[in-house]
Scaffold this active site. Structure first.
Site, mmCIF file in Angstrom:
data_model
loop_
_atom_site.group_PDB
_atom_site.id
_atom_site.type_symbol
_atom_site.label_atom_id
_atom_site.label_comp_id
_atom_site.label_asym_id
_atom_site.label_seq_id
_atom_site.Cartn_x
_atom_site.Cartn_y
_atom_site.Cartn_z
ATOM 1 N N GLU A 149 0.924 -1.478 -0.060
ATOM 2 C CA GLU A 149 -0.044 0.115 -0.059
ATOM 3 C C GLU A 149 0.858 1.183 -0.107
ATOM 4 O O GLU A 149 0.919 2.054 -0.499
ATOM 5 C CB GLU A 149 -1.219 -0.105 0.860
ATOM 6 C CG GLU A 149 -2.122 -0.757 1.142
ATOM 7 C CD GLU A 149 -2.801 -1.610 0.389
ATOM 8 O OE1 GLU A 149 -2.985 -0.444 -0.313
ATOM 9 O OE2 GLU A 149 -2.814 -2.380 -0.757
ATOM 10 N N TRP A 187 1.648 1.867 -3.656
ATOM 11 C CA TRP A 187 1.002 2.272 -3.785
ATOM 12 C C TRP A 187 1.117 3.794 -4.429
ATOM 13 O O TRP A 187 0.697 4.976 -4.915
ATOM 14 C CB TRP A 187 -0.283 2.519 -4.027
ATOM 15 C CG TRP A 187 -0.988 0.770 -4.332
ATOM 16 C CD1 TRP A 187 -1.830 -0.641 -3.788
ATOM 17 C CD2 TRP A 187 -1.751 0.425 -5.806
ATOM 18 N NE1 TRP A 187 -2.169 -1.052 -4.798
ATOM 19 C CE2 TRP A 187 -1.694 -0.541 -6.140
ATOM 20 C CE3 TRP A 187 -1.653 2.356 -6.971
ATOM 21 C CZ2 TRP A 187 -2.616 -1.933 -7.728
ATOM 22 C CZ3 TRP A 187 -2.952 0.580 -8.538
ATOM 23 C CH2 TRP A 187 -2.448 0.067 -8.234
ATOM 24 N N TRP A 191 -21.765 12.012 -19.241
ATOM 25 C CA TRP A 191 -21.597 12.155 -18.125
ATOM 26 C C TRP A 191 -23.176 12.247 -17.458
ATOM 27 O O TRP A 191 -23.921 13.198 -18.322
ATOM 28 C CB TRP A 191 -20.888 12.436 -17.203
ATOM 29 C CG TRP A 191 -19.650 12.299 -17.141
ATOM 30 C CD1 TRP A 191 -18.516 13.156 -17.903
ATOM 31 C CD2 TRP A 191 -19.025 11.163 -16.868
ATOM 32 N NE1 TRP A 191 -17.748 11.839 -17.764
ATOM 33 C CE2 TRP A 191 -17.413 10.939 -17.152
ATOM 34 C CE3 TRP A 191 -19.142 10.165 -16.042
ATOM 35 C CZ2 TRP A 191 -16.335 10.080 -17.027
ATOM 36 C CZ3 TRP A 191 -18.376 8.774 -16.444
ATOM 37 C CH2 TRP A 191 -17.181 8.550 -16.609
ATOM 38 N N ASN A 250 -10.510 2.159 2.827
ATOM 39 C CA ASN A 250 -10.297 2.128 1.103
ATOM 40 C C ASN A 250 -11.308 1.656 0.326
ATOM 41 O O ASN A 250 -11.671 1.070 -0.531
ATOM 42 C CB ASN A 250 -8.259 1.697 1.393
ATOM 43 C CG ASN A 250 -8.413 1.430 0.162
ATOM 44 O OD1 ASN A 250 -8.410 1.866 -1.171
ATOM 45 N ND2 ASN A 250 -8.242 0.093 -0.621
ATOM 46 N N TRP A 298 -16.415 10.824 -13.066
ATOM 47 C CA TRP A 298 -15.434 10.792 -11.796
ATOM 48 C C TRP A 298 -14.647 11.686 -10.964
ATOM 49 O O TRP A 298 -14.830 11.953 -9.233
ATOM 50 C CB TRP A 298 -14.640 9.675 -12.130
ATOM 51 C CG TRP A 298 -13.505 10.535 -13.289
ATOM 52 C CD1 TRP A 298 -13.496 10.401 -14.360
ATOM 53 C CD2 TRP A 298 -12.194 10.857 -13.311
ATOM 54 N NE1 TRP A 298 -12.787 11.049 -15.594
ATOM 55 C CE2 TRP A 298 -11.722 11.120 -14.171
ATOM 56 C CE3 TRP A 298 -11.726 11.762 -11.933
ATOM 57 C CZ2 TRP A 298 -10.921 12.113 -14.970
ATOM 58 C CZ3 TRP A 298 -10.337 12.251 -12.167
ATOM 59 C CH2 TRP A 298 -9.981 12.144 -13.539
ATOM 60 N N TRP A 344 -9.286 7.481 -7.670
ATOM 61 C CA TRP A 344 -10.933 8.055 -8.521
ATOM 62 C C TRP A 344 -10.806 6.861 -9.930
ATOM 63 O O TRP A 344 -11.640 6.857 -10.139
ATOM 64 C CB TRP A 344 -11.274 9.449 -8.583
ATOM 65 C CG TRP A 344 -11.907 9.252 -7.376
ATOM 66 C CD1 TRP A 344 -11.276 10.024 -6.392
ATOM 67 C CD2 TRP A 344 -13.513 9.905 -7.394
ATOM 68 N NE1 TRP A 344 -12.253 9.915 -5.243
ATOM 69 C CE2 TRP A 344 -13.564 10.107 -5.680
ATOM 70 C CE3 TRP A 344 -14.724 8.848 -7.790
ATOM 71 C CZ2 TRP A 344 -14.691 9.688 -5.323
ATOM 72 C CZ3 TRP A 344 -15.727 9.131 -7.240
ATOM 73 C CH2 TRP A 344 -15.938 9.487 -5.824
#
Ligand code: FAD
Length: 477
Positions: A280, A283, A312, A347, A365, A388
Protein backbone atom coordinates in the site's frame (compact mmCIF):
# COMPACT_ATOMS: atom_id res chain seq x y z
CA UNK A 1 34.80 43.89 12.14
CA UNK A 2 32.76 40.96 13.45
CA UNK A 3 31.81 38.46 10.77
CA UNK A 4 28.10 38.22 10.13
CA UNK A 5 26.52 34.94 11.25
CA UNK A 6 25.45 32.66 8.42
CA UNK A 7 21.67 32.38 8.24
CA UNK A 8 19.79 29.35 6.88
CA UNK A 9 16.08 29.35 6.17
CA UNK A 10 14.15 26.09 6.23
CA UNK A 11 10.82 26.35 4.40
CA UNK A 12 8.34 23.80 5.75
CA UNK A 13 5.56 22.54 3.51
CA UNK A 14 3.86 19.16 3.79
CA UNK A 15 6.71 17.85 5.94
CA UNK A 16 5.65 19.06 9.38
CA UNK A 17 8.14 17.10 11.48
CA UNK A 18 11.58 17.51 12.99
CA UNK A 19 12.61 13.83 12.79
CA UNK A 20 13.64 12.35 9.48
CA UNK A 21 13.34 15.64 7.63
CA UNK A 22 16.11 15.97 5.05
CA UNK A 23 15.78 19.71 4.49
CA UNK A 24 15.73 20.52 8.20
CA UNK A 25 18.67 18.25 8.98
CA UNK A 26 20.74 19.77 6.18
CA UNK A 27 19.88 23.30 7.25
CA UNK A 28 21.22 22.39 10.69
CA UNK A 29 24.49 20.73 9.64
CA UNK A 30 26.53 23.87 10.27
CA UNK A 31 26.38 24.37 14.06
CA UNK A 32 27.35 28.03 13.67
CA UNK A 33 24.50 28.91 11.34
CA UNK A 34 21.46 30.72 12.58
CA UNK A 35 18.46 28.64 11.48
CA UNK A 36 15.00 30.13 10.98
CA UNK A 37 12.02 27.99 10.03
CA UNK A 38 9.31 29.49 7.83
CA UNK A 39 5.87 28.34 6.74
CA UNK A 40 3.69 30.09 4.18
CA UNK A 41 -0.02 29.54 4.69
CA UNK A 42 -2.29 30.11 1.69
CA UNK A 43 -5.66 29.16 3.15
CA UNK A 44 -7.68 31.05 0.52
CA UNK A 45 -5.91 29.23 -2.26
CA UNK A 46 -6.17 25.87 -0.49
CA UNK A 47 -9.92 26.28 -0.13
CA UNK A 48 -10.25 27.50 -3.73
CA UNK A 49 -8.45 24.34 -4.82
CA UNK A 50 -10.92 22.26 -2.87
CA UNK A 51 -8.79 21.29 0.14
CA UNK A 52 -11.08 20.44 3.06
CA UNK A 53 -11.32 22.77 6.02
CA UNK A 54 -10.74 19.63 8.12
CA UNK A 55 -7.34 19.12 6.56
CA UNK A 56 -6.51 22.81 7.00
CA UNK A 57 -7.42 22.54 10.69
CA UNK A 58 -5.33 19.38 11.05
CA UNK A 59 -2.43 21.08 9.31
CA UNK A 60 -2.74 24.04 11.67
CA UNK A 61 -2.77 21.77 14.73
CA UNK A 62 0.36 20.05 13.50
CA UNK A 63 2.03 23.34 12.71
CA UNK A 64 1.49 24.42 16.32
CA UNK A 65 3.10 21.15 17.45
CA UNK A 66 5.97 21.72 15.04
CA UNK A 67 6.51 25.23 16.37
CA UNK A 68 6.83 23.81 19.88
CA UNK A 69 9.22 21.08 18.78
CA UNK A 70 11.39 23.56 16.88
CA UNK A 71 11.39 25.94 19.85
CA UNK A 72 12.88 23.14 21.98
CA UNK A 73 15.73 23.01 19.47
CA UNK A 74 16.16 26.77 19.63
CA UNK A 75 14.71 27.35 16.15
CA UNK A 76 11.97 29.95 15.69
CA UNK A 77 9.10 29.28 13.28
CA UNK A 78 7.71 32.24 11.35
CA UNK A 79 4.34 31.68 9.74
CA UNK A 80 3.23 34.07 7.00
CA UNK A 81 -0.24 34.06 5.43
CA UNK A 82 -0.37 34.89 1.74
CA UNK A 83 -3.21 34.86 -0.79
CA UNK A 84 -1.49 32.46 -3.20
CA UNK A 85 1.63 30.48 -4.12
CA UNK A 86 3.23 33.22 -6.19
CA UNK A 87 2.86 35.69 -3.34
CA UNK A 88 4.24 33.08 -0.95
CA UNK A 89 7.36 32.48 -3.04
CA UNK A 90 7.96 36.21 -3.39
CA UNK A 91 7.57 36.65 0.37
CA UNK A 92 10.16 33.91 0.98
CA UNK A 93 12.68 35.71 -1.25
CA UNK A 94 11.97 39.06 0.42
CA UNK A 95 12.25 37.54 3.86
CA UNK A 96 15.53 35.85 2.96
CA UNK A 97 16.89 39.22 1.89
CA UNK A 98 15.68 40.90 5.05
CA UNK A 99 17.37 38.25 7.21
CA UNK A 100 20.55 38.25 5.06
CA UNK A 101 20.04 34.53 4.62
CA UNK A 102 22.58 32.84 2.41
CA UNK A 103 20.72 29.57 1.90
CA UNK A 104 17.17 28.27 1.63
CA UNK A 105 16.36 24.62 2.30
CA UNK A 106 13.15 22.83 1.40
CA UNK A 107 11.73 19.44 0.51
CA UNK A 108 10.26 19.17 -2.98
CA UNK A 109 6.55 18.94 -3.64
CA UNK A 110 5.52 17.15 -6.81
CA UNK A 111 2.19 18.66 -7.83
CA UNK A 112 2.34 20.85 -10.93
CA UNK A 113 1.51 24.22 -9.29
CA UNK A 114 3.96 23.59 -6.48
CA UNK A 115 6.69 22.56 -8.92
CA UNK A 116 6.10 25.67 -11.01
CA UNK A 117 6.31 27.83 -7.87
CA UNK A 118 9.65 26.27 -6.93
CA UNK A 119 11.02 26.58 -10.48
CA UNK A 120 10.12 30.26 -10.44
CA UNK A 121 11.73 30.73 -7.04
CA UNK A 122 14.96 29.05 -8.11
CA UNK A 123 15.16 31.37 -11.15
CA UNK A 124 14.67 34.45 -8.95
CA UNK A 125 16.96 33.37 -6.14
CA UNK A 126 20.22 34.97 -7.43
CA UNK A 127 22.77 34.80 -4.61
CA UNK A 128 20.52 32.79 -2.28
CA UNK A 129 21.68 29.16 -2.39
CA UNK A 130 18.78 26.77 -2.88
CA UNK A 131 18.99 23.28 -1.39
CA UNK A 132 16.01 21.17 -2.50
CA UNK A 133 15.51 17.57 -1.36
CA UNK A 134 13.45 14.54 -2.36
CA UNK A 135 12.00 13.60 0.98
CA UNK A 136 8.31 12.81 0.60
CA UNK A 137 8.74 9.36 -0.95
CA UNK A 138 10.85 6.27 -0.44
CA UNK A 139 12.23 6.64 -3.96
CA UNK A 140 12.09 9.95 -5.86
CA UNK A 141 9.91 10.35 -8.96
CA UNK A 142 11.54 9.52 -12.32
CA UNK A 143 13.92 7.02 -10.72
CA UNK A 144 11.88 3.83 -11.18
CA UNK A 145 11.59 3.29 -14.90
CA UNK A 146 11.07 0.49 -17.39
CA UNK A 147 13.73 -0.67 -19.84
CA UNK A 148 12.93 2.19 -22.17
CA UNK A 149 13.67 4.59 -19.33
CA UNK A 150 10.00 5.53 -19.03
CA UNK A 151 7.57 5.51 -16.14
CA UNK A 152 5.62 2.27 -15.78
CA UNK A 153 1.96 2.50 -16.63
CA UNK A 154 1.03 -0.69 -14.83
CA UNK A 155 1.40 -1.17 -11.11
CA UNK A 156 2.78 -4.73 -10.72
CA UNK A 157 5.98 -4.31 -12.77
CA UNK A 158 6.47 -0.92 -11.12
CA UNK A 159 6.30 -2.59 -7.71
CA UNK A 160 8.78 -5.28 -8.74
CA UNK A 161 11.30 -2.71 -9.97
CA UNK A 162 10.58 -0.51 -6.97
CA UNK A 163 11.38 -3.25 -4.46
CA UNK A 164 14.60 -4.17 -6.25
CA UNK A 165 15.68 -0.56 -6.09
CA UNK A 166 14.50 -0.08 -2.54
CA UNK A 167 16.70 -2.91 -1.29
CA UNK A 168 19.70 -1.14 -2.84
CA UNK A 169 18.84 2.23 -1.31
CA UNK A 170 19.78 3.65 2.05
CA UNK A 171 16.39 4.43 3.55
CA UNK A 172 17.48 4.96 7.13
CA UNK A 173 15.50 7.60 8.97
CA UNK A 174 17.29 10.71 10.21
CA UNK A 175 17.14 11.68 13.83
CA UNK A 176 16.00 15.15 14.87
CA UNK A 177 18.75 17.80 14.70
CA UNK A 178 20.72 18.69 17.83
CA UNK A 179 19.64 21.61 19.99
CA UNK A 180 21.04 24.90 18.68
CA UNK A 181 20.67 26.91 21.82
CA UNK A 182 18.32 27.52 24.69
CA UNK A 183 14.71 26.49 24.12
CA UNK A 184 12.60 29.42 22.96
CA UNK A 185 9.54 30.51 24.84
CA UNK A 186 6.43 30.45 22.67
CA UNK A 187 3.29 32.40 23.29
CA UNK A 188 0.41 30.78 21.51
CA UNK A 189 -2.37 33.28 21.98
CA UNK A 190 -3.26 33.62 18.29
CA UNK A 191 -3.68 30.97 15.61
CA UNK A 192 -0.60 30.77 13.39
CA UNK A 193 -2.83 31.58 10.42
CA UNK A 194 -6.49 32.51 10.16
CA UNK A 195 -8.70 29.62 9.09
CA UNK A 196 -12.13 28.21 9.72
CA UNK A 197 -11.48 25.78 12.56
CA UNK A 198 -13.42 22.59 11.95
CA UNK A 199 -14.09 19.77 14.38
CA UNK A 200 -11.94 16.82 13.52
CA UNK A 201 -12.22 13.29 14.67
CA UNK A 202 -10.38 12.77 18.00
CA UNK A 203 -8.85 9.63 16.49
CA UNK A 204 -6.31 11.87 14.73
CA UNK A 205 -4.32 13.47 17.52
CA UNK A 206 -1.87 16.07 16.24
CA UNK A 207 1.91 15.83 16.49
CA UNK A 208 4.81 13.58 15.64
CA UNK A 209 4.66 11.66 18.87
CA UNK A 210 1.03 10.70 18.36
CA UNK A 211 1.77 9.65 14.78
CA UNK A 212 4.80 7.57 15.72
CA UNK A 213 2.93 5.96 18.60
CA UNK A 214 0.14 4.93 16.21
CA UNK A 215 2.70 3.58 13.74
CA UNK A 216 4.44 1.55 16.43
CA UNK A 217 1.20 0.13 17.73
CA UNK A 218 0.01 -0.80 14.27
CA UNK A 219 3.29 -2.50 13.34
CA UNK A 220 3.35 -4.42 16.62
CA UNK A 221 -0.24 -5.37 17.07
CA UNK A 222 -2.20 -5.26 13.86
CA UNK A 223 -0.03 -5.57 10.81
CA UNK A 224 0.18 -9.39 11.10
CA UNK A 225 -3.56 -9.54 10.42
CA UNK A 226 -3.57 -6.75 7.86
CA UNK A 227 -4.09 -9.06 4.92
CA UNK A 228 -7.12 -10.65 6.59
CA UNK A 229 -8.66 -7.53 8.12
CA UNK A 230 -7.86 -4.75 5.72
CA UNK A 231 -11.05 -5.11 3.68
CA UNK A 232 -13.47 -5.28 6.60
CA UNK A 233 -14.61 -1.75 7.46
CA UNK A 234 -16.10 -2.71 10.83
CA UNK A 235 -12.61 -3.74 12.03
CA UNK A 236 -9.78 -1.29 12.74
CA UNK A 237 -7.59 -3.38 10.49
CA UNK A 238 -5.70 -0.62 8.69
CA UNK A 239 -3.21 1.86 10.12
CA UNK A 240 -5.28 5.07 9.74
CA UNK A 241 -2.00 6.88 9.26
CA UNK A 242 -3.03 8.57 6.01
CA UNK A 243 -3.71 12.02 7.56
CA UNK A 244 -0.19 12.05 9.04
CA UNK A 245 1.42 10.99 5.79
CA UNK A 246 -0.62 13.61 3.92
CA UNK A 247 0.73 16.56 5.92
CA UNK A 248 4.11 14.96 6.50
CA UNK A 249 3.96 14.50 10.26
CA UNK A 250 5.22 11.04 9.44
CA UNK A 251 7.56 10.04 6.61
CA UNK A 252 7.28 6.92 4.47
CA UNK A 253 10.83 6.02 5.54
CA UNK A 254 9.70 5.98 9.16
CA UNK A 255 6.84 3.67 8.15
CA UNK A 256 9.11 1.35 6.18
CA UNK A 257 11.80 1.23 8.87
CA UNK A 258 9.36 0.55 11.69
CA UNK A 259 7.72 -2.17 9.60
CA UNK A 260 11.08 -3.74 8.90
CA UNK A 261 12.18 -3.50 12.52
CA UNK A 262 9.12 -5.52 13.54
CA UNK A 263 9.35 -7.83 10.50
CA UNK A 264 13.02 -8.28 9.56
CA UNK A 265 12.18 -10.87 6.85
CA UNK A 266 9.52 -8.63 5.38
CA UNK A 267 10.56 -8.90 1.74
CA UNK A 268 10.81 -12.71 1.84
CA UNK A 269 7.14 -13.25 2.66
CA UNK A 270 4.94 -11.65 0.03
CA UNK A 271 1.83 -13.23 1.55
CA UNK A 272 2.38 -11.67 4.95
CA UNK A 273 0.39 -8.80 6.41
CA UNK A 274 3.57 -6.74 6.62
CA UNK A 275 4.34 -7.15 2.91
CA UNK A 276 0.74 -6.36 2.02
CA UNK A 277 1.02 -3.12 3.99
CA UNK A 278 4.28 -2.25 2.26
CA UNK A 279 2.42 -2.79 -0.98
CA UNK A 280 0.00 0.00 0.00
CA UNK A 281 2.87 2.34 0.73
CA UNK A 282 4.16 1.54 -2.75
CA UNK A 283 0.76 2.43 -4.28
CA UNK A 284 1.26 5.83 -2.67
CA UNK A 285 4.63 6.10 -4.40
CA UNK A 286 3.25 4.84 -7.73
CA UNK A 287 0.52 7.49 -7.91
CA UNK A 288 2.96 10.28 -7.06
CA UNK A 289 5.50 9.08 -9.63
CA UNK A 290 2.65 9.10 -12.16
CA UNK A 291 1.75 12.73 -11.41
CA UNK A 292 5.28 13.74 -12.24
CA UNK A 293 5.52 11.61 -15.37
CA UNK A 294 2.08 12.68 -16.61
CA UNK A 295 1.47 16.26 -15.40
CA UNK A 296 -1.89 16.34 -17.19
CA UNK A 297 -3.19 14.29 -14.26
CA UNK A 298 -2.72 17.41 -12.11
CA UNK A 299 -5.15 19.15 -14.46
CA UNK A 300 -7.78 16.47 -13.86
CA UNK A 301 -7.50 14.93 -17.30
CA UNK A 302 -8.19 11.24 -17.62
CA UNK A 303 -5.21 9.02 -18.19
CA UNK A 304 -7.12 7.12 -20.91
CA UNK A 305 -7.93 9.87 -23.34
CA UNK A 306 -10.97 8.35 -25.04
CA UNK A 307 -12.87 8.41 -21.77
CA UNK A 308 -13.20 12.19 -22.26
CA UNK A 309 -15.96 11.38 -24.73
CA UNK A 310 -18.23 9.65 -22.25
CA UNK A 311 -21.57 11.44 -21.86
CA UNK A 312 -22.01 11.85 -18.12
CA UNK A 313 -25.18 12.24 -16.10
CA UNK A 314 -25.37 15.82 -14.80
CA UNK A 315 -28.33 15.37 -12.43
CA UNK A 316 -27.68 17.45 -9.27
CA UNK A 317 -30.27 15.38 -7.40
CA UNK A 318 -28.43 12.14 -8.10
CA UNK A 319 -25.16 13.69 -7.02
CA UNK A 320 -26.72 15.04 -3.83
CA UNK A 321 -28.21 11.65 -2.95
CA UNK A 322 -24.73 10.11 -3.25
CA UNK A 323 -23.06 12.90 -1.28
CA UNK A 324 -25.59 12.73 1.52
CA UNK A 325 -25.67 8.96 1.86
CA UNK A 326 -29.25 8.64 0.56
CA UNK A 327 -28.86 6.24 -2.36
CA UNK A 328 -30.80 3.35 -0.83
CA UNK A 329 -27.71 1.11 -1.03
CA UNK A 330 -26.74 0.69 2.65
CA UNK A 331 -23.00 0.09 2.21
CA UNK A 332 -22.69 3.18 0.01
CA UNK A 333 -24.72 5.34 2.36
CA UNK A 334 -22.95 4.19 5.52
CA UNK A 335 -19.59 4.92 3.88
CA UNK A 336 -20.61 8.41 2.77
CA UNK A 337 -21.85 9.19 6.24
CA UNK A 338 -18.53 8.05 7.69
CA UNK A 339 -16.77 10.42 5.28
CA UNK A 340 -19.09 13.35 5.99
CA UNK A 341 -18.80 12.92 9.72
CA UNK A 342 -15.12 12.04 10.20
CA UNK A 343 -13.26 13.10 7.04
CA UNK A 344 -11.83 9.61 6.68
CA UNK A 345 -13.13 6.57 4.84
CA UNK A 346 -11.97 2.98 4.71
CA UNK A 347 -10.18 2.05 1.46
CA UNK A 348 -12.61 -0.71 0.45
CA UNK A 349 -15.46 1.75 0.90
CA UNK A 350 -13.70 4.44 -1.12
CA UNK A 351 -13.62 1.95 -3.98
CA UNK A 352 -17.28 1.00 -3.53
CA UNK A 353 -18.67 4.54 -3.36
CA UNK A 354 -16.47 5.73 -6.21
CA UNK A 355 -17.61 2.85 -8.37
CA UNK A 356 -21.24 3.56 -7.45
CA UNK A 357 -20.99 7.23 -8.42
CA UNK A 358 -19.36 6.51 -11.76
CA UNK A 359 -20.71 3.13 -12.79
CA UNK A 360 -24.20 3.17 -11.25
CA UNK A 361 -25.03 6.86 -11.49
CA UNK A 362 -22.81 7.61 -14.49
CA UNK A 363 -21.58 10.81 -12.88
CA UNK A 364 -18.20 12.22 -13.90
CA UNK A 365 -15.45 10.87 -11.61
CA UNK A 366 -14.03 14.38 -11.29
CA UNK A 367 -17.10 15.46 -9.31
CA UNK A 368 -16.50 12.63 -6.88
CA UNK A 369 -12.81 13.40 -6.69
CA UNK A 370 -13.56 17.04 -5.83
CA UNK A 371 -16.15 16.09 -3.27
CA UNK A 372 -13.75 13.68 -1.57
CA UNK A 373 -11.09 16.38 -1.46
CA UNK A 374 -13.55 18.81 0.13
CA UNK A 375 -14.22 16.31 2.95
CA UNK A 376 -11.07 14.25 3.46
CA UNK A 377 -8.63 14.92 6.25
CA UNK A 378 -6.06 12.87 4.31
CA UNK A 379 -6.76 14.30 0.84
CA UNK A 380 -3.76 14.26 -1.50
CA UNK A 381 -3.91 14.95 -5.19
CA UNK A 382 -1.89 11.88 -6.20
CA UNK A 383 -3.74 9.23 -4.16
CA UNK A 384 -7.16 10.77 -4.63
CA UNK A 385 -6.78 11.21 -8.36
CA UNK A 386 -5.23 7.77 -8.67
CA UNK A 387 -8.01 6.16 -6.62
CA UNK A 388 -10.76 7.87 -8.57
CA UNK A 389 -9.28 7.14 -11.97
CA UNK A 390 -8.72 3.52 -10.93
CA UNK A 391 -12.35 3.21 -9.81
CA UNK A 392 -13.67 4.97 -12.90
CA UNK A 393 -11.52 2.84 -15.26
CA UNK A 394 -10.08 6.00 -16.78
CA UNK A 395 -6.65 5.58 -15.22
CA UNK A 396 -3.53 3.45 -15.47
CA UNK A 397 -3.63 -0.25 -14.81
CA UNK A 398 -7.39 0.08 -14.86
CA UNK A 399 -9.45 -3.00 -14.43
CA UNK A 400 -11.34 -3.30 -17.71
CA UNK A 401 -14.13 -0.72 -17.77
CA UNK A 402 -16.73 -3.45 -18.17
CA UNK A 403 -15.89 -4.89 -14.75
CA UNK A 404 -18.36 -3.18 -12.47
CA UNK A 405 -18.76 -3.53 -8.70
CA UNK A 406 -22.18 -4.70 -7.54
CA UNK A 407 -22.84 -2.56 -4.42
CA UNK A 408 -25.07 -5.20 -2.83
CA UNK A 409 -22.64 -8.09 -3.18
CA UNK A 410 -19.75 -5.85 -2.10
CA UNK A 411 -21.71 -5.11 1.08
CA UNK A 412 -22.50 -8.81 1.62
CA UNK A 413 -18.87 -9.73 1.18
CA UNK A 414 -17.20 -7.06 3.29
CA UNK A 415 -19.85 -6.28 5.91
CA UNK A 416 -21.76 -9.57 6.07
CA UNK A 417 -23.60 -8.92 9.34
CA UNK A 418 -24.04 -5.24 8.61
CA UNK A 419 -22.01 -4.19 11.65
CA UNK A 420 -20.55 -1.19 9.86
CA UNK A 421 -23.84 -0.32 8.19
CA UNK A 422 -25.80 -0.34 11.45
CA UNK A 423 -23.21 1.91 13.09
CA UNK A 424 -23.68 4.64 10.50
CA UNK A 425 -27.32 4.03 9.57
CA UNK A 426 -29.16 3.72 12.87
CA UNK A 427 -32.45 3.75 10.95
CA UNK A 428 -31.58 0.19 9.86
CA UNK A 429 -30.63 -1.12 13.28
CA UNK A 430 -33.62 -3.48 13.52
CA UNK A 431 -33.26 -4.98 10.07
CA UNK A 432 -32.22 -8.66 10.34
CA UNK A 433 -28.72 -9.52 9.12
CA UNK A 434 -30.08 -11.45 6.17
CA UNK A 435 -31.76 -8.33 4.77
CA UNK A 436 -29.34 -5.64 5.86
CA UNK A 437 -28.14 -5.12 2.28
CA UNK A 438 -31.68 -5.04 0.87
CA UNK A 439 -33.74 -3.64 3.76
CA UNK A 440 -36.77 -2.79 1.63
CA UNK A 441 -37.33 -6.43 0.76
CA UNK A 442 -37.69 -7.15 4.46
CA UNK A 443 -39.81 -4.05 5.06
CA UNK A 444 -42.19 -4.92 2.21
CA UNK A 445 -42.56 -8.55 3.33
CA UNK A 446 -43.34 -7.42 6.87
CA UNK A 447 -45.40 -4.32 6.03
CA UNK A 448 -42.91 -2.09 7.83
CA UNK A 449 -42.36 1.54 6.95
CA UNK A 450 -38.64 2.24 6.82
CA UNK A 451 -37.23 5.72 7.23
CA UNK A 452 -34.67 4.94 4.54
CA UNK A 453 -34.79 5.59 0.77
CA UNK A 454 -35.51 2.84 -1.71
CA UNK A 455 -32.56 2.11 -4.06
CA UNK A 456 -32.27 5.10 -6.39
CA UNK A 457 -31.24 2.92 -9.34
CA UNK A 458 -31.66 -0.68 -10.35
CA UNK A 459 -28.06 -1.91 -10.41
CA UNK A 460 -28.57 -4.32 -13.33
CA UNK A 461 -30.07 -1.62 -15.53
CA UNK A 462 -27.53 0.99 -14.40
CA UNK A 463 -24.73 -1.40 -15.33
CA UNK A 464 -26.11 -1.81 -18.85
CA UNK A 465 -26.43 1.96 -19.25
CA UNK A 466 -22.84 2.44 -18.16
CA UNK A 467 -21.54 -0.20 -20.54
CA UNK A 468 -23.36 1.54 -23.35
CA UNK A 469 -22.06 4.99 -22.36
CA UNK A 470 -18.44 3.76 -22.19
CA UNK A 471 -18.78 1.95 -25.53
CA UNK A 472 -20.25 5.07 -27.14
CA UNK A 473 -17.45 7.20 -25.66
CA UNK A 474 -14.88 4.85 -27.15
CA UNK A 475 -16.62 4.81 -30.56
CA UNK A 476 -16.83 8.60 -30.67
CA UNK A 477 -13.22 9.23 -29.76
P1 FAD B 1 -3.39 1.68 5.20
O1 FAD B 1 -4.14 0.55 4.59
O2 FAD B 1 -2.90 1.50 6.56
O3 FAD B 1 -2.19 2.03 4.21
C1 FAD B 1 -1.01 2.70 4.65
C2 FAD B 1 -0.77 3.94 3.84
O4 FAD B 1 -0.53 3.62 2.48
C3 FAD B 1 -1.94 4.90 3.81
O5 FAD B 1 -1.97 5.72 4.95
C4 FAD B 1 -1.70 5.68 2.53
O6 FAD B 1 -0.75 6.70 2.71
C5 FAD B 1 -1.08 4.62 1.63
N1 FAD B 1 -2.11 4.00 0.79
C6 FAD B 1 -2.90 2.96 1.12
N2 FAD B 1 -3.67 2.61 0.08
C7 FAD B 1 -3.37 3.45 -0.92
C8 FAD B 1 -3.82 3.59 -2.25
N3 FAD B 1 -4.75 2.79 -2.79
N4 FAD B 1 -3.31 4.57 -2.99
C9 FAD B 1 -2.37 5.40 -2.51
N5 FAD B 1 -1.89 5.31 -1.25
C10 FAD B 1 -2.38 4.35 -0.47
N6 FAD B 1 -5.36 8.00 0.11
C11 FAD B 1 -4.88 9.16 0.59
O7 FAD B 1 -3.91 9.15 1.36
N7 FAD B 1 -5.45 10.34 0.22
C12 FAD B 1 -6.53 10.42 -0.62
O8 FAD B 1 -6.99 11.51 -0.94
C13 FAD B 1 -7.07 9.19 -1.09
N8 FAD B 1 -8.18 9.18 -1.89
C14 FAD B 1 -8.65 7.98 -2.36
C15 FAD B 1 -9.77 7.98 -3.23
C16 FAD B 1 -10.26 6.78 -3.73
C17 FAD B 1 -11.46 6.80 -4.66
C18 FAD B 1 -9.64 5.57 -3.39
C19 FAD B 1 -10.16 4.27 -3.94
C20 FAD B 1 -8.54 5.55 -2.55
C21 FAD B 1 -8.03 6.75 -2.03
N9 FAD B 1 -6.92 6.78 -1.16
C22 FAD B 1 -6.43 7.97 -0.70
C23 FAD B 1 -6.18 5.53 -0.86
C24 FAD B 1 -6.62 4.80 0.41
O9 FAD B 1 -8.00 4.62 0.42
C25 FAD B 1 -6.19 5.50 1.69
O10 FAD B 1 -4.84 5.82 1.64
C26 FAD B 1 -6.41 4.59 2.91
O11 FAD B 1 -7.75 4.24 3.01
C27 FAD B 1 -5.96 5.32 4.16
O12 FAD B 1 -6.18 4.53 5.28
P2 FAD B 1 -4.99 3.91 6.13
O13 FAD B 1 -4.03 4.98 6.47
O14 FAD B 1 -5.60 3.13 7.22
O15 FAD B 1 -4.33 2.97 5.05
Amino acid sequence: MAEQQVCHLIWFRNDLRITDNKALSSACVNPQAKVIAIFTATPQQWLAHGVSSRQITFLHQNLVELQQALAQLGIPLICQTMPDFTGAAQWVLDYAKEQHADALFFNRQYELNEKQRDDWLVKQSHSLHIHAFDDALLLPPSTVNNQKGEMYQVYTPFRRAFITQLTATDCRSLTAPEKRGKPLAIECTQPLFAHVATDISPQFKAGEQAARHQLRQFCRERVQNYQRDRDIPSIDGTSQLSPYLAVGVLSPRQCFNRLQAENPQLLDYPDSGAFTWLNELIWREFYTHLLVAFPRLCRYQPFIQWTQHIQWNHSPDDFDAWKNGQTGYPIVDAAMRQLNETGWMHNRLRMIVASFLVKDLLIDWRKGEQYFMSQLIDGTLAANNGGWQWSASTGVDASPWFRIFNPTTQGQKFDPQGTFIRHWLPELKNVPDKYIHAPHEWAAANHIQLNYPIPMVDHKQARLNTLEAFEAGKRNS
